[in-house]
Design a protein around this motif. Sequence first.
Motif, PDB file in Angstrom:
ATOM      1  N   GLU A  43      -5.632   9.519  -3.575  1.00 20.44           N
ATOM      2  CA  GLU A  43      -6.856   8.843  -2.991  1.00 20.44           C
ATOM      3  C   GLU A  43      -7.679   9.729  -1.904  1.00 20.44           C
ATOM      4  O   GLU A  43      -8.939   9.744  -2.061  1.00 20.44           O
ATOM      5  N   LEU A  69     -12.165  12.018 -12.148  1.00 19.20           N
ATOM      6  CA  LEU A  69     -13.416  12.300 -12.904  1.00 19.20           C
ATOM      7  C   LEU A  69     -14.430  11.006 -12.664  1.00 19.20           C
ATOM      8  O   LEU A  69     -15.606  11.195 -12.704  1.00 19.20           O
ATOM      9  N   ILE A  70     -13.922  10.044 -12.483  1.00 16.22           N
ATOM     10  CA  ILE A  70     -14.794   8.552 -11.985  1.00 16.22           C
ATOM     11  C   ILE A  70     -15.072   8.554 -10.576  1.00 16.22           C
ATOM     12  O   ILE A  70     -16.013   7.928 -10.486  1.00 16.22           O
ATOM     13  N   SER A  71     -14.610   9.554  -9.968  1.00 13.10           N
ATOM     14  CA  SER A  71     -14.897   9.485  -8.453  1.00 13.10           C
ATOM     15  C   SER A  71     -15.747  10.496  -8.029  1.00 13.10           C
ATOM     16  O   SER A  71     -16.337  10.595  -6.833  1.00 13.10           O
ATOM     17  N   GLU A 107      -8.399  11.042 -14.825  1.00 15.91           N
ATOM     18  CA  GLU A 107      -9.612  10.173 -14.990  1.00 15.91           C
ATOM     19  C   GLU A 107      -9.836   9.581 -13.472  1.00 15.91           C
ATOM     20  O   GLU A 107     -10.979   9.298 -13.335  1.00 15.91           O
ATOM     21  N   LEU A 160      -0.431  11.957 -15.279  1.00 17.22           N
ATOM     22  CA  LEU A 160       0.507  10.883 -15.432  1.00 17.22           C
ATOM     23  C   LEU A 160      -0.569   9.874 -15.242  1.00 17.22           C
ATOM     24  O   LEU A 160      -1.633   9.767 -14.469  1.00 17.22           O
ATOM     25  N   GLU A 161       0.015   8.656 -15.300  1.00 14.65           N
ATOM     26  CA  GLU A 161      -0.790   7.244 -14.896  1.00 14.65           C
ATOM     27  C   GLU A 161      -0.515   7.348 -13.328  1.00 14.65           C
ATOM     28  O   GLU A 161       0.417   7.426 -12.802  1.00 14.65           O
ATOM     29  N   ARG A 199      -5.473   2.310  -2.461  1.00 18.42           N
ATOM     30  CA  ARG A 199      -6.127   1.820  -3.703  1.00 18.42           C
ATOM     31  C   ARG A 199      -6.612   3.049  -4.455  1.00 18.42           C
ATOM     32  O   ARG A 199      -7.395   4.089  -4.285  1.00 18.42           O
ATOM     33  N   ILE A 200      -6.072   2.887  -5.685  1.00 14.57           N
ATOM     34  CA  ILE A 200      -6.325   3.824  -6.742  1.00 14.57           C
ATOM     35  C   ILE A 200      -6.424   3.066  -7.826  1.00 14.57           C
ATOM     36  O   ILE A 200      -6.168   1.953  -7.964  1.00 14.57           O
ATOM     37  N   TYR A 201      -6.816   3.714  -9.052  1.00 14.11           N
ATOM     38  CA  TYR A 201      -7.017   3.030 -10.274  1.00 14.11           C
ATOM     39  C   TYR A 201      -5.526   3.211 -11.023  1.00 14.11           C
ATOM     40  O   TYR A 201      -5.143   4.175 -11.701  1.00 14.11           O
ATOM     41  N   GLY A 202      -4.619   2.316 -11.093  1.00 13.36           N
ATOM     42  CA  GLY A 202      -3.287   2.439 -11.353  1.00 13.36           C
ATOM     43  C   GLY A 202      -3.357   2.717 -12.966  1.00 13.36           C
ATOM     44  O   GLY A 202      -2.261   3.413 -13.413  1.00 13.36           O
ATOM     45  N   GLY A 203      -4.068   2.100 -13.846  1.00 12.14           N
ATOM     46  CA  GLY A 203      -3.896   2.134 -15.323  1.00 12.14           C
ATOM     47  C   GLY A 203      -4.623   3.288 -15.756  1.00 12.14           C
ATOM     48  O   GLY A 203      -4.603   3.594 -17.025  1.00 12.14           O
ATOM     49  N   MET A 204      -5.040   4.276 -14.884  1.00 10.49           N
ATOM     50  CA  MET A 204      -5.659   5.569 -15.526  1.00 10.49           C
ATOM     51  C   MET A 204      -4.932   6.972 -14.986  1.00 10.49           C
ATOM     52  O   MET A 204      -4.261   6.597 -14.023  1.00 10.49           O
ATOM     53  N   MET A 219      -9.866  12.032  -4.310  1.00  9.58           N
ATOM     54  CA  MET A 219     -10.763  11.173  -4.948  1.00  9.58           C
ATOM     55  C   MET A 219     -11.899  11.021  -4.050  1.00  9.58           C
ATOM     56  O   MET A 219     -13.178  11.247  -4.581  1.00  9.58           O
TER      57      MET A 219
END
Lengths: 247, 300, 353
Positions: free
Chosen positions: A155, A101-103, A98, A141-142, A89-94, A158
């Motif tokens: 992951e 950074l949010i992790s 990014e 890349l996204e 599970r990752i943030y696919g749209g970022m 992160m």
Amino acid sequence: MTAILKVAGVSKAFGGVQANRNVSLEVEAGRIVGLIGPNGSGKTTLFSSIVGYHPIDEGSIRFEGQEISRLRVVDIARLGLIRTFQQTRIYGGMTCVENMLISSSQRDARLLDLFQARSPEREERAGDLLDFVGLYPKRKLEAGSLSFGQQKLLEFAMALMNQPKMLMLDEPTAGINPTLINGLIDRLKRANEQFGITLFVIEHNMRVIMNLAEHIYCLAHGELLADGRPEEVQNDPRVLDAYLGAH
Amino acid sequence: MLDNLLILVQAPTITVDLVLNGILVGAIFALAAYGMALVWGVMNIINIAQGEFVMLGGYVAVIMSAHGVHPLLAVPVAAVLLFGLGWLLYRTVIFRIVERDLFTSILATFGISIVLQQLMNTVFGGDVQVAQAHLGTLLLMGGMVTLAQIKLLSFALAAVLAVVLVLFLRRSRLGQAIRATAQNARAARVLGIDTDRVYAATFGLNAALCGACGALVAMAYTVHPYIGLPYTIRSFMIVIVAGLGNLAGVIAAGLSLGAAENVAGFVLGTQYQLAFVFLLLVVVLVWRNWRLARKRQYLK
Amino acid sequence: MSDAHKKLAGRLAILAVGLAAPFLFPAYQSQMAELWLFVVFALTWDLAGGQMGYNSFGNVVFLGIGMYACVLTQVGLLYDIGIYNGARGGGSATFVFDLPHYLEGLALGLPVGALLAALAAAVLGAFVLGMRGHYFAICTLGLGVAAGEVANSWEWIGAGSGMVPPTPPQVIGDLSRFYYYFAFALAAVTFLVLGWLYRTRFGLAINAIRDDEDKAEAMGLQTTRIKVAAWVIAAVFLGVSGGILGNLKRFIDPIDTAFSGATFGVWMVLMAILGGKGTLWGPVIGAVLFEVIKEATWTYLLGWQRVALGLLIVIIVVFFPQGILGWLRERFPDRFGRRVEADLSGTAEETAR
């Protein structure tokens, strides 16, 4: 050595299915501990119980001496106990950066801290860790466009970004190109040595876990079957029986 | 408000009257809700236009009765017409969103609901309409409890429709295909079921069900272009409380909702009855969420 | 010219056009004021809907609360609200608002509206933002209608017969022009604040919630608080826009103006999706385009306008869900700072591995 995680007599049933029965185990701080067992033996259930996805029926789970079996997922993560998912599970749209950074660690973070501008140190650390897992060239890349194996590495990065005290990995090598597995084992070991993160790893690949872990627990039918050093567990006839289904 | 509560305690016959009348309308709520559950369960679509199908069915009855046809005949006619509309909507719009996420379906059917409601508003105006069935009223308990015969009849017809629907789903080939698709669409396709046709039939069937409900609503109560959303919200609420694929639960929840609404309308004043329905939805959802959170169950 | 200069020049140009517009097109002042409010609607909807993945049909609650709170404050400073509403505004002879009092009421009313809307967002959010995706969407749909029904039955605020905002003093002159500048300023501030917000880690956090909320939670992000905060920020701007809209329209109908789920409530969603959800400029573009289409077709479609808008929703959602900016971003990723290929200037160690 002190135990960072202490699971004592944990039982968990879903409806009529007893997923875990009276499981007790300890993970010592600073070590790499493995959890093995045939399919359906309750490994992932135990992981989910520890990090707070569902309540346990009986027993206690202590992290650094604190009872966490009634805490919620967020609160447990903020204590410094982070898990990765079997289905990555990752943030696919970022972008990858990014995602990193949010992790970063939320341990002492308050809501207002989120309104600060992005800090250069954090960006540098994100870059270093992406480099550590070999994703630096793909940092812009996204994340959703990465291959499954790359997402898994992301992951992992992160999780490192979060600077956890203990990291629980659910099958870190599943779905990863076999030629890359040695590199991953090496990185897991380095994460343990360099960053001092205690690792607790579910793994199906025997070669990997024997190479990696210093201590292994084996579950079968929801119960703890055996534990010991890798070679002890490997030669334990009960473990062999469990895997070959000679019950 | 307190005065009204006091009245309920002091004059139990009024309570009986409210509850009985509520249960009668509750049967219609339950039927519409069962249709929503069907579409939700089989196609993974939450149909916000559910109430608009009911409203359209009501207008069928209104138009027929205005042309001198007895509105009871409108029940089958509305069902057939709405089946056609549902089928058409599936073939033009819904089939494109069947595989997409739930929110897309919510937004798209929300758009459809606006089209239908504004269409009727433009064509027929915003006035409240009824389809006169010319039936009398039953007086019970010495005249203290009044039940319109048409409401009793609509309750009975709703029950018949429910039985027919259940038998259809259990016995007919199409019904079995629908149930198989609900359980596992991919497996159903592997077994040679044309799921696209099943979806079209399901969506049409749901619309037909709502259409029949609407005809009953027009006879026993009233219709206007904006009654749709409350029916959608009621259906959704009932499905949430009862769970998908639980007919007994849907019926119980539907009848209780009808009764609760009627009593609340009396206690709070009828002008607050709709607000009560919508606030009840919020309360039901919050309660459900709180229950899930307590179990630490965050994963879907 | 460097990029920063271009950006500045572009913003100054928009500022100039925005300031001059009422003098250039005096006939369309109220439409243009409405347009800037629509920009606020779309931007604030997108904060939760596009950036955070929480699609709300109930943001009109904050619009309506802001509207009533502002106008009630304006009136309440000078007169008894019950009597004022009982007399239906009572004509300008009975209830006079001179310039200092009018401005004072406005200066107090708009912040009060923002505050109450924010408060409502915090309280409601704490309850409903714990729900995931579609439950949230339908719950907010219920909230919006319930709020409208309550306002429609509440005598003190005028119930179904609505409420008339204070009659402005003669000195104010052209009311549309007066409120045009309020609307323009609000849109500009909203845009700048949200632009800043999306550059902070808060922006990343709400994007993370949109992409995978369970993961965000597992990484220690306090998702509920973050979600409530996002909704509160949206509500603040919506609350102010409500106060402006109420005064601009000169009449507040509880269901058609204040808690107008069937118009503003739907339009905000439509505008954001049309322009491209999850982007900063998308909602702005969507709002401008929507207002232009709406005004241009109004006379031709007559009563069919709202039917057409419903159709537009269906068409956009089904065929064009990524919106204008989303589509452009897919076509020309480079222009939007998105990479589709690896950057091979990685470290040497990296390439050797």
